[in-house]
Scaffold this active site. Structure first.
Site, mmCIF file in Angstrom:
data_model
loop_
_atom_site.group_PDB
_atom_site.id
_atom_site.type_symbol
_atom_site.label_atom_id
_atom_site.label_comp_id
_atom_site.label_asym_id
_atom_site.label_seq_id
_atom_site.Cartn_x
_atom_site.Cartn_y
_atom_site.Cartn_z
ATOM 1 N N LYS A 83 -9.500 2.453 1.061
ATOM 2 C CA LYS A 83 -8.425 2.284 0.483
ATOM 3 C C LYS A 83 -7.438 3.207 0.460
ATOM 4 O O LYS A 83 -6.549 3.304 -0.687
ATOM 5 C CB LYS A 83 -8.668 1.553 -0.945
ATOM 6 C CG LYS A 83 -9.674 0.472 -1.064
ATOM 7 C CD LYS A 83 -9.447 -0.665 -0.328
ATOM 8 C CE LYS A 83 -8.044 -1.232 -0.584
ATOM 9 N NZ LYS A 83 -8.026 -2.572 0.302
ATOM 10 N N GLY A 143 -5.789 3.933 3.969
ATOM 11 C CA GLY A 143 -5.131 3.942 4.941
ATOM 12 C C GLY A 143 -5.592 4.114 6.284
ATOM 13 O O GLY A 143 -5.096 4.089 7.386
ATOM 14 N N THR A 144 -7.247 4.266 6.153
ATOM 15 C CA THR A 144 -7.882 4.318 7.412
ATOM 16 C C THR A 144 -7.729 3.351 8.273
ATOM 17 O O THR A 144 -7.890 3.663 9.703
ATOM 18 C CB THR A 144 -9.442 4.754 7.021
ATOM 19 O OG1 THR A 144 -10.072 3.869 6.211
ATOM 20 C CG2 THR A 144 -9.440 5.975 6.118
ATOM 21 N N THR A 145 -7.845 1.997 7.802
ATOM 22 C CA THR A 145 -7.834 1.022 8.802
ATOM 23 C C THR A 145 -6.382 0.982 9.798
ATOM 24 O O THR A 145 -6.338 0.719 10.773
ATOM 25 C CB THR A 145 -7.794 -0.410 7.836
ATOM 26 O OG1 THR A 145 -9.160 -0.293 7.328
ATOM 27 C CG2 THR A 145 -7.945 -1.618 8.841
ATOM 28 N N LYS A 163 -4.661 -6.571 4.406
ATOM 29 C CA LYS A 163 -4.332 -5.266 4.457
ATOM 30 C C LYS A 163 -2.750 -5.323 4.011
ATOM 31 O O LYS A 163 -1.986 -6.499 4.265
ATOM 32 C CB LYS A 163 -4.262 -4.731 5.851
ATOM 33 C CG LYS A 163 -5.805 -4.502 6.373
ATOM 34 C CD LYS A 163 -6.583 -3.797 5.438
ATOM 35 C CE LYS A 163 -7.911 -3.776 5.814
ATOM 36 N NZ LYS A 163 -8.953 -3.243 5.206
#
Length: 883
Positions: free
Chosen positions: A613, A615-617, A832
């Site tokens: 949660k 911002g890695t995605t 997202k």
């Protein structure tokens, strides 16, 4: 007539030349046959070496009248509840030989330690944490560095030792310029140096003796002429090892040299100043000093750092029926094997040689050697048996499991036809191929054909140094560390032993082989068929070793079959159950026994580790737009992330892991990566990651930990978590330790990943700071193009992708997406960028206070790393200071 002679003479000369050439040719052929005969014929045997005799035959009683045993004085144990079981070792330098020998013994014994350069003035390391002692024992490589400490440091260390019951071990190494006789500064103890000594003996009255067995006098010179002996009239000093002067020293002045009993090791019982010590008058190059050193560590730590007396040994004989003619066992060799086994059983309960066979080579020796094969089978019930491969092939060369299993079935059929018992559940692969690095086909075939439960290898984690060898469990098969004993297929004659026969005897009598058994509770030894024919060095070695151990130690030697032996091993070392996978391409030996169909190029060059949660995605999505960057294939079982390093997937091995990556078209310019956001706060991932991917770059993204916690709570609500649905956010984060388990579990997942400095310190323990990139998640959300520029520079990716042109802000989504033709965009999934209500003020204030110290530590860490603090961190610290 003259004309006729002129014609005949050249003809006769030609015949003479031909005759000479013929004789030369015949001589060369004869010499060739002779050389072949000599090289292929068995060597004429010299008398076989005799193993070490009984202890009672090794010398007469020591000099002077025997001293009656003294009742052991009471030992003051360390304050066990107030000191960590860690040894503090002061060394002269990082490369000093004695310092390395001290560390090697501590490592072999699996004792925790910390090394420090012997301090100068005022450089004493911190010894306590509040009221807790950091060390249970102090060792000085150079005793004089302790004696000559400045007054402040000496008082600090001595006071610590007295208060916490901590002992000191010190070594005095004489130099050329050392005084021949001197008093040790501050002690009622005199040192006499640079002596040549002989005829050593263990004092049976020494209180520290544990592993060491008091012995009769052992005649012979001690190595070197730089020995130091101790002399004192104070009752605090008790001799431990005693020697006498060499005859050449008799004419030297000084009454001490005319004494018969010269202590080379003394034990200070603490009666002088309340500190117990053990002092050595030489280094650890003398084998008996190593043995006494181990006992000194045990005694001075109140047996907190102590080796048990039980030792389990298993002697494997590999390559049964394998071997070229002239090197195999004959009938007399098998009879000697049985005789020695029976003798060893009187010394080692249940001792049994463990024979590994390859049936294809049965009856492929000389007639005498074939009779030896038959003799082994005749007495097959006297031994334990385990399978090698049928044709002695290396398993990693078989890429098809069924073909590998067929080879095993041939060996099994041979065993059934000849009545060989094979129910031990143990197997060894030729050259340890396929055991480590893992060849999954081998483990599967072993289980399906033989029901194997145990194997062993010398290759995990590496062959050298041997003291680092460990066990592990993979696919239900227990893997034991295997030890070498100096005997290989080519070491078959005593007088041709590499380095000379003395080298073998030195290994047995206090050297590497002796120390292997001394310092390892369980030892599986590798030997070979050829070591039991010829000069029968296998029999000589192990009978001598067992007798020597019984002469000089109190060890209780015994043997167990492989399965109970492995169970015992993992009872002693449960922490080794889980393996630590390493890169096979970083070790030439590993690469040689790894399938050529596999390549390390499929391992990722960088990891995005989270936390969740933050911002890695989004970074994963943006990087995947780069033509030189390729992500791992999505996992169908763990939310698309592989989650290899932090869960049960890790035990599936690196073959399973690499299957998630394609083979890069250009290994030097292509960048493989994976993103698993659960890696960041895992306690095991940094160590595992660094072992397999030591050169990988690590990317982490940080946002305000309060916002991260709230986002995770909302994420769980969106996924229907009943705890998140039934409790408010404030109830979750403020729950007490008595709250329901599931509530506390959600609380931990909200809060613990936000301990940023704690987790980053763990990563920095295993990765250098230059391989770790800490991204500002808030900046990523506002200006992703600038963030992606930072990432590309950090990774060294070419060509450089201009994300200002690649990304476009999607007003409907409220997030940055990939820009497409016609003004369209391709964005992350609907889960997202989810919108949810703002956090309530009560929760915000609670979390600001909760994370205050963690954020402060993060600020300090970033400052040490030379990295700027992100805007959200500066704001949080300002609010905290105002509050």
């Amino acid at each position: 007539m003259l004309q006729l002679w002129k014609v005949v003479r050249p003809a006769r000369q030609l015949e003479l030349h031909r005759l000479i050439l013929l004789l030369i040719g015949f001589s060369l052929v004869s010499m060739g046959f002779l050389a072949y005969y000599v090289s292929t014929s068995p060597k004429a045997k010299e008398p076989l070496p005799l193993p070490l005799g009984d202890c009672s035959s090794s010398g007469a009683a020591g000099p002077g009248p025997a001293r009656p045993p003294v009742p052991p004085r009471p030992q003051r144990p360390p304050e066990t509840t107030r000191t960590e079981p860690v040894v503090l070792v002061f060394v002269e330098s990082a490369y000093s030989q004695l310092g390395q020998e001290i560390v090697a013994i501590l490592e072999s014994s699996r004792f925790r330690y910390s090394t420090e350069l012997a301090p100068g003035r005022g450089d004493m390391p911190t010894l306590t944490d509040h009221t807790h002692g950091r060390y249970v024992l102090v060792i000085y490589e150079n005793l004089l560095k302790y004696v000559n400490l400045d007054a402040w440091s000496r008082e600090l260390l001595d006071r610590y030792c007295v208060e916490y019951g901590v002992g000191i071990i010190g070594f005095f190494r004489a130099r050329e310029h050392s005084l021949l006789s001197a008093q040790l500064k501050g002690f009622p103890l005199f040192l006499h140096s640079n002596l040549g000594l002989r005829d050593y003996q263990v004092n049976p009255s020494a209180p520290l003796l544990h592993l060491t067995r008091p012995s009769r006098l052992e005649p012979g010179p001690l190595p070197g002429d730089d020995w130091t002996i101790f002399q004192s009239n104070h009752s605090t000093y008790e001799p431990v090892l005693i020697a006498s002067h060499r005859p050449a020293e008799l004419s030297m002045p000084g009454p001490v040299l005319r004494r018969a009993r010269l202590p080379t090791v003394v034990q200070d019982l603490g009666l002088h100043d309340g500190i117990q010590r053990v002092l050595f008058g030489h280094g650890l190059s003398f084998w008996l000093h190593k043995l006494v050193f181990v006992d000194a560590v045990a005694y001075l730590t109140g047996k907190r750092l102590c080796l048990d007396l039980d030792r389990y040994i298993l002697v494997d004989i590999d390559d049964i029926f394998v071997g070229k003619e002239g090197t195999r066992m004959k009938v007399a060799d098998v009879e000697a094997l049985l005789t020695t086994q029976n003798k060893l059983r009187t010394l080692v309960p249940n001792f049994t040689f463990n024979l590994g066979f390859s049936g294809k080579f049965y009856h492929t020796g000389t007639e005498e050697e074939d009779a030896g094969d038959d003799m082994l089978l005749k007495h097959r019930r006297e031994f334990w048996w385990f399978p090698h491969m049928w044709s002695h092939m290396q398993p990693h060369l078989f890429h098809n499991r069924s073909v590998l299993a067929d080879q095993m079935r041939l060996n099994k059929q041979f065993a059934l036809e000849h009545g060989i018992p094979t129910d031990l559940g143990y197997a060894v692969a030729p050259h340890h191929s396929g055991v480590y690095p893992i060849h999954s086909q081998l483990y599967e075939a072993w289980k399906s054909v033989w029901g194997i439960q145990v194997t062993s290898t010398e290759e995990y984690p590496h062959l050298r140094p041997a003291r680092y060898r460990r066990g592990f469990i993979h696919n239900g098969i227990m893997v034991l560390p295997r030890q070498t004993c100096g005997l290989f297929t080519h070491t078959i004659f005593y007088n041709e032993y590499p380095g000379g026969s003395r080298e073998l005897d030195r290994s047995i009598r206090g050297g590497e082989l002796f120390l292997t058994v001394l310092l390892n509770p369980i030892s599986v030894f590798m030997t070979h068929l050829s070591n039991y024919g010829n000069d029968r060095l296998g029999l000589y070695t192990f009978e001598s070793l067992v007798r020597f151990l019984q002469c000089w130690t109190r060890l209780r030697l015994q043997t167990l079959p492989p399965v109970p032996l492995a169970q015992k091993y993992f009872e002693l070392f449960p922490q080794e159950r889980s393996p630590l996978w390493q890169n096979p391409c970083d070790d030439k030996r590993h690469k040689d026994i790894w399938s050529k169909e596999k390549t390390c190029d499929r391992l990722p060059k960088f990891l995005i580790v989270g936390p969740q949660k933050t911002g890695t995605t989004a970074i994963h999505f943006f990087l995947s737009l780069h033509p030189a960057v390729t992500s791992s294939f999505p996992s169908p079982s763990t939310f698309e992330e592989i989650q290899f390093f932090n869960g049960p997937n890790y035990h599936k091995g690196i073959d399973w892991y690499m299957d998630f990556f394609p083979v890069p078209s250009n290994a030097s310019t292509d960048f493989l990566f994976e993103k698993s956001a659960t890696y960041f706060d895992s306690e095991v991932v940094p160590r595992r990651g660094a072992a397999l991917l030591p050169r990988a770059k690590i990317i982490t993204v940080l946002i305000n930990p309060a916002d991260r916690a709230y986002s995770w709570y909302q994420h769980q609500r969106a996924h229907g978590d009943p705890i998140a649905l039934n409790y408010t956010f404030y109830q979750v984060i403020s729950a007490s330790s008595q709250a329901p388990l599931l509530l506390r579990s959600l609380q931990n997942r909200c809060l613990v990943p936000g301990y940023y400095s704690t987790h980053l310190q763990r990563w920095l323990t295993y990765y250098p700071s230059g391989q770790l990139l800490i991204m500002d998640g808030q900046e990523l959300r506002v200006n992703p193009a600038a963030s992606m520029e930072i990432i590309q520079k950090f990774l060294g990716i070419t060509p450089f992708l201009n994300y200002t042109r690649t990304l476009r802000f999607d007003e409907d989504k409220g997030f940055w997406c990939q820009g497409l033709e016609g003004g369209k965009t391709r964005c992350l999934g609907r889960s997202k960028g989810r919108r949810y209500p703002d956090m309530d003020m009560e929760s915000r204030l609670f979390l600001t206070d909760f994370f205050r110290n963690h954020n402060l530590e993060l600020s300090k860490l970033l400052s040490r790393l030379g990295q700027p603090a992100p805007l959200w961190l500066r704001e949080e610290l300002q609010h905290s200071s105002v509050g």
